[in-house]
Design an enzyme around this catalytic site. Structure first.
Site, PDB file in Angstrom:
ATOM      1  N   THR A  25     -43.971  22.739  44.054  1.00 51.95           N
ATOM      2  CA  THR A  25     -43.693  23.966  43.303  1.00 51.95           C
ATOM      3  C   THR A  25     -44.640  25.069  43.756  1.00 51.95           C
ATOM      4  OG1 THR A  25     -43.138  22.668  41.361  1.00 51.95           O
ATOM      5  CG2 THR A  25     -43.870  24.910  40.943  1.00 51.95           C
ATOM      6  N   GLY A  72     -46.592  19.434  40.630  1.00 52.73           N
ATOM      7  CA  GLY A  72     -46.607  17.974  40.562  1.00 52.73           C
ATOM      8  C   GLY A  72     -45.624  17.446  39.544  1.00 52.73           C
ATOM      9  N   VAL A 129     -34.971  19.135  33.440  1.00 59.00           N
ATOM     10  CA  VAL A 129     -35.794  20.345  33.566  1.00 59.00           C
ATOM     11  C   VAL A 129     -37.248  19.889  33.552  1.00 59.00           C
ATOM     12  CG1 VAL A 129     -36.543  22.425  32.343  1.00 59.00           C
ATOM     13  CG2 VAL A 129     -34.097  21.893  32.525  1.00 59.00           C
TER      14      VAL A 129
END
Ligand code: GLY
Length: 304
Positions: free
Chosen positions: A162, A214, A191
């Site tokens: 991310t 992570g 999600v």
């Protein structure tokens, strides 16, 4: 609806931007241009992470991101200002820049979060276009994964990068952004932490901010970024605060050693640091001295 109670008059600062992983270097460059032009850190973090969202070589963010188990690319993102205004989208499909949709949710709705088809309808109503985000490479990887027996893939060192970014502008305003395609081959509808304010991103303009990368479920169970900021509020340095949040995960969640989690924090004085579970997490910082890629300290060993 934007917060009418702004975060006071911040002290003048020298600008700085920090972000997660090696791809943060390129993203920081775009943010740095906004900051050195005297711009707002909100514009800087949006411009910065859009670089990563548009890069098909980054396989865990935006265009070219790994699909979920059903073969669809679904995106999560959020953005937050020094004044605690925030916007978020989750399970968004076919829109290349979820961070800009999250900003539009913040600026043009009374809500914080839109998900799924509602988020996509909102994006289209704001002039965003649909496009296919599944590149030939990601499709081929997904087909190979399915051929191996459709085993759910744990988030590990290959698939959790991310991008989270924090920037402090020369007016002392600290803003943050976080955007991801989430865990590769996740269950359809899953999600992660990245669109959850307090889990994947948190900012308090009087204290500092934190972003996470992570295994999202670990941040969601501990509200890790909120914890980092609260520890800084109590006097911890960014490094102590990031370590405190990782230690909380280790103390409370028994299976932590099987996963990676990394936090990056930036305080309102421009000091930054990171801490993670597994060695190998990098974070990028750009300030007036230049661009640097740091290896984070890790709970399970020395930084590489
Ligand atoms: N940290 C990204 C995710 O778990 O979706």
């Amino acid at each position: 609806m934007l917060n009418p109670h702004k975060a006071g008059t911040p002290a003048k600062t020298t600008p700085v931007v920090v972000s997660t992983w090696d791809h943060g270097l390129a993203a920081n460059q775009a943010a740095w241009k906004v900051l050195t032009d005297g711009g707002y850190s909100l514009d800087a973090v949006e411009a910065g992470v859009r670089v990563t969202e548009a890069d098909p070589e980054v396989r865990t963010v935006g265009l070219g991101g790994y699909p979920d188990a059903s073969g669809e690319v679904t995106l999560d993102a959020c953005i937050m200002t020094e004044a605690m205004d925030c916007g978020s989208v989750a399970f968004l499909r076919d829109i290349k820049h979820p961070i800009s949709v999250a900003r539009a949710v913040m600026e043009h709705t009374p809500h914080v979060m839109l998900v799924g088809s509602g988020a996509q309808e909102f994006a289209l109503s704001r002039g965003f276009s649909k496009e296919n985000l599944l590149t030939a490479e990601s499709y081929a990887d997904w087909q190979r994964w399915r051929a191996q027996g459709e085993r759910p893939k744990d988030i590990n060192i290959e698939n959790h990068d991310t991008i989270g970014m924090l920037a402090l502008d020369n007016a002392g305003r600290l803003c943050g952004a976080c955007t991801t395609s989430g865990a590769a081959y996740k269950l359809h509808g899953r999600v992660g932490d990245s669109p959850i304010i307090g889990a994947g991103l948190y900012v308090d303009g009087a204290v500092g901010g934190a972003v996470a990368t992570g295994m999202g479920e670990l941040m969601m169970k501990t509200l890790g970024c909120f914890l980092v900021v609260e520890l800084m509020r109590q006097g911890a340095s960014p490094g102590q605060a990031c370590k405190g949040a990782v230690l909380r995960i280790a103390e409370k969640l028994g299976d932590y050693a099987a996963f990676q989690v990394g936090f990056v924090a930036l305080n309102c004085q421009g000091e930054s640091a990171a801490y993670c579970i597994q060695p190998g997490f990098s974070y990028a910082r750009q300030d007036q001295r230049g661009a640097v890629l740091y290896q984070s300290e890790a709970l399970l060993g020395e930084a590489i």
